[in-house]
Design an enzyme around this catalytic site. Structure first.
Site, short mmCIF file in Angstrom:
data_model
loop_
_atom_site.label_atom_id
_atom_site.label_comp_id
_atom_site.label_asym_id
_atom_site.label_seq_id
_atom_site.Cartn_x
_atom_site.Cartn_y
_atom_site.Cartn_z
N ASN A 7 75.18 35.16 25.64
CA ASN A 7 74.01 37.33 25.90
C ASN A 7 74.25 36.60 27.59
OD1 ASN A 7 72.02 38.26 27.41
ND2 ASN A 7 71.91 39.08 25.24
N ASP A 9 72.04 38.30 29.62
CA ASP A 9 71.14 39.64 30.28
C ASP A 9 70.45 38.91 30.68
OD1 ASP A 9 72.46 41.82 28.27
OD2 ASP A 9 70.66 41.40 27.38
N HIS A 10 70.19 37.47 31.09
CA HIS A 10 69.41 37.63 31.76
C HIS A 10 69.94 36.48 33.17
CE1 HIS A 10 66.09 37.95 28.91
NE2 HIS A 10 66.91 36.69 27.80
N ARG A 18 65.87 40.30 43.01
CA ARG A 18 65.53 40.77 43.88
C ARG A 18 66.24 41.89 44.52
NH1 ARG A 18 64.03 36.93 47.42
NH2 ARG A 18 61.76 36.03 46.90
N HIS A 43 73.30 43.89 27.03
CA HIS A 43 72.00 44.60 26.29
C HIS A 43 71.88 45.52 27.18
CE1 HIS A 43 67.96 45.52 24.27
NE2 HIS A 43 69.00 46.87 24.23
N ARG A 45 69.54 48.36 28.19
CA ARG A 45 68.42 49.26 27.68
C ARG A 45 68.55 49.95 28.74
NH1 ARG A 45 65.20 44.48 25.02
NH2 ARG A 45 63.54 46.31 25.69
N ARG A 49 66.65 47.52 33.20
CA ARG A 49 65.82 46.33 33.15
C ARG A 49 66.57 45.16 33.96
NH1 ARG A 49 62.31 44.58 28.71
NH2 ARG A 49 61.49 45.88 27.87
N HIS A 50 67.64 45.05 32.96
CA HIS A 50 68.42 43.81 33.73
C HIS A 50 69.95 44.47 34.18
CE1 HIS A 50 68.61 43.75 29.51
NE2 HIS A 50 67.60 42.89 29.25
N GLU A 70 75.24 45.22 22.83
CA GLU A 70 73.78 45.88 22.32
C GLU A 70 73.38 46.81 22.58
OE1 GLU A 70 70.38 41.86 22.51
OE2 GLU A 70 72.02 41.56 21.68
N THR A 100 60.98 41.35 25.01
CA THR A 100 62.46 41.34 24.62
C THR A 100 62.52 41.79 22.75
OG1 THR A 100 64.43 39.20 23.58
CG2 THR A 100 62.01 39.18 23.44
N THR A 101 63.84 42.46 22.92
CA THR A 101 64.15 42.29 21.25
C THR A 101 63.35 42.19 20.13
OG1 THR A 101 66.24 42.43 21.60
CG2 THR A 101 65.43 43.37 19.81
N GLU A 151 73.14 41.22 12.13
CA GLU A 151 73.28 40.06 12.75
C GLU A 151 71.70 39.93 12.41
OE1 GLU A 151 73.55 40.11 17.80
OE2 GLU A 151 72.06 38.32 17.47
N HIS A 191 68.36 35.05 18.41
CA HIS A 191 66.80 35.61 18.47
C HIS A 191 66.91 34.45 18.57
CE1 HIS A 191 64.23 37.26 20.66
NE2 HIS A 191 65.22 38.60 20.57
N GLY A 192 66.22 33.39 20.11
CA GLY A 192 65.21 32.77 19.81
C GLY A 192 65.59 31.61 19.77
N GLY A 213 71.36 33.42 24.57
CA GLY A 213 71.20 34.05 25.53
C GLY A 213 70.11 33.41 26.15
N HIS A 214 68.82 33.05 25.69
CA HIS A 214 67.80 32.87 27.56
C HIS A 214 68.32 31.30 26.92
CE1 HIS A 214 63.87 31.34 28.17
NE2 HIS A 214 63.78 32.65 28.53
#
Ligand code: PXP
Length: 239
Positions: A7, A9-10, A18, A43, A45, A49-50, A70, A100-101, A151, A191-192, A213-214
């Protein structure tokens, strides 16, 4: 073989800080694929936002593996998906104020809406996955509304405060995976998850793909995207 979905996204989160063009999540996806990712997840959204629509369009045209989009189960997002035609859509709950979700989709509560969106997406030739808590009612309802995959939300396991609680959450994931497979659903998880907590989940077996992702993007800041992806791929495939 167990698959790794990355993922990105980040990467877009850092770019949006920026409002410019760097770093580009499309470039990150390219490097993730080079390092052995089996799919790329983004994702889109509601508040953008990202990830931006431009990212989704470019990824659709450039990635060589699979695109997993997503999104919330809204009419607006379903019409976006039917234009972009990702390989897979994962329906997730979405609140504007969340970081986050948070938690899985309540398929039981929203079964009529979810079934309508699952039907539309599947008619468009898109594989549909539902992001759900490791809860038997949610799994059964996911099957009833016609999803191809679930998932399993691993966030509560990842956030468990001690080993005992973590074991309880792991057992819930194991039961959910078995129930979903018995119903004929494909099973992904995410997730996580990070480089420390993923091993016990992999050891359960039965999970086809991990969407992460993160932790990968965080590690990539220090060691680069390719090494971060390769190290996670080794953990899930070696397990
Ligand atoms: N799966 C789903 C459905 C998600 O919403 C997210 C977060 O965007 C992930 C997986 C990845 O979670 P993380 O960034 O914590 O690895």
């Amino acid at each position: 073989m167990v698959k790794l979905g990355v993922n990105v996204d980040h990467v877009a989160t850092i770019r949006q800080a920026r409002g410019g063009r760097e770093p580009d999540p499309v470039e990150a996806a390219f490097l993730a694929e080079l390092a052995g990712a089996d799919s790329i997840t983004v994702h889109l959204r509601e508040d953008r936002r990202h990830i931006q629509p431009r990212d989704v369009d470019l990824l659709r045209r450039t990635i060589k593996t699979h695109l997993n989009l997503e999104m919330a189960p809204t009419d607006e997002m379903v019409s976006v998906a039917l234009k972009v035609l990702p390989d897979c859509v994962t329906l997730v709950p979405e609140k504007r104020e969340e970081l986050t979700t948070e938690g899985g989709l309540d398929v039981s509560l929203h079964r009529h809406l979810v079934k309508k969106q699952v039907d539309l997406l599947r008619q468009g030739g898109i594989v549909v996955s539902l992001f759900v808590d490791p809860d038997l009612d949610q799994i059964k309802m996911s099957h009833r509304v016609g999803a191809d995959y679930v998932e399993i939300h691993t966030g509560t396991y990842c956030d468990a405060k001690n080993d005992e609680l973590q074991k309880v959450e792991l057992a819930k994931i194991e039961t959910a995976v078995k129930a979903a497979r018995k119903l004929g659903l494909g099973v992904n998880a995410g997730h996580g998850l990070n480089y420390r907590n993923i091993r016990p989940v992999v050891a359960l077996g039965g999970i086809e793909e991990y969407n992460i992702g993160h932790s990968i993007v965080a590690r990539a800041v220090h060691v680069g995207m390719e090494r971060a992806v390769r190290e996670m791929a080794e953990l899930i495939r070696g397990g």
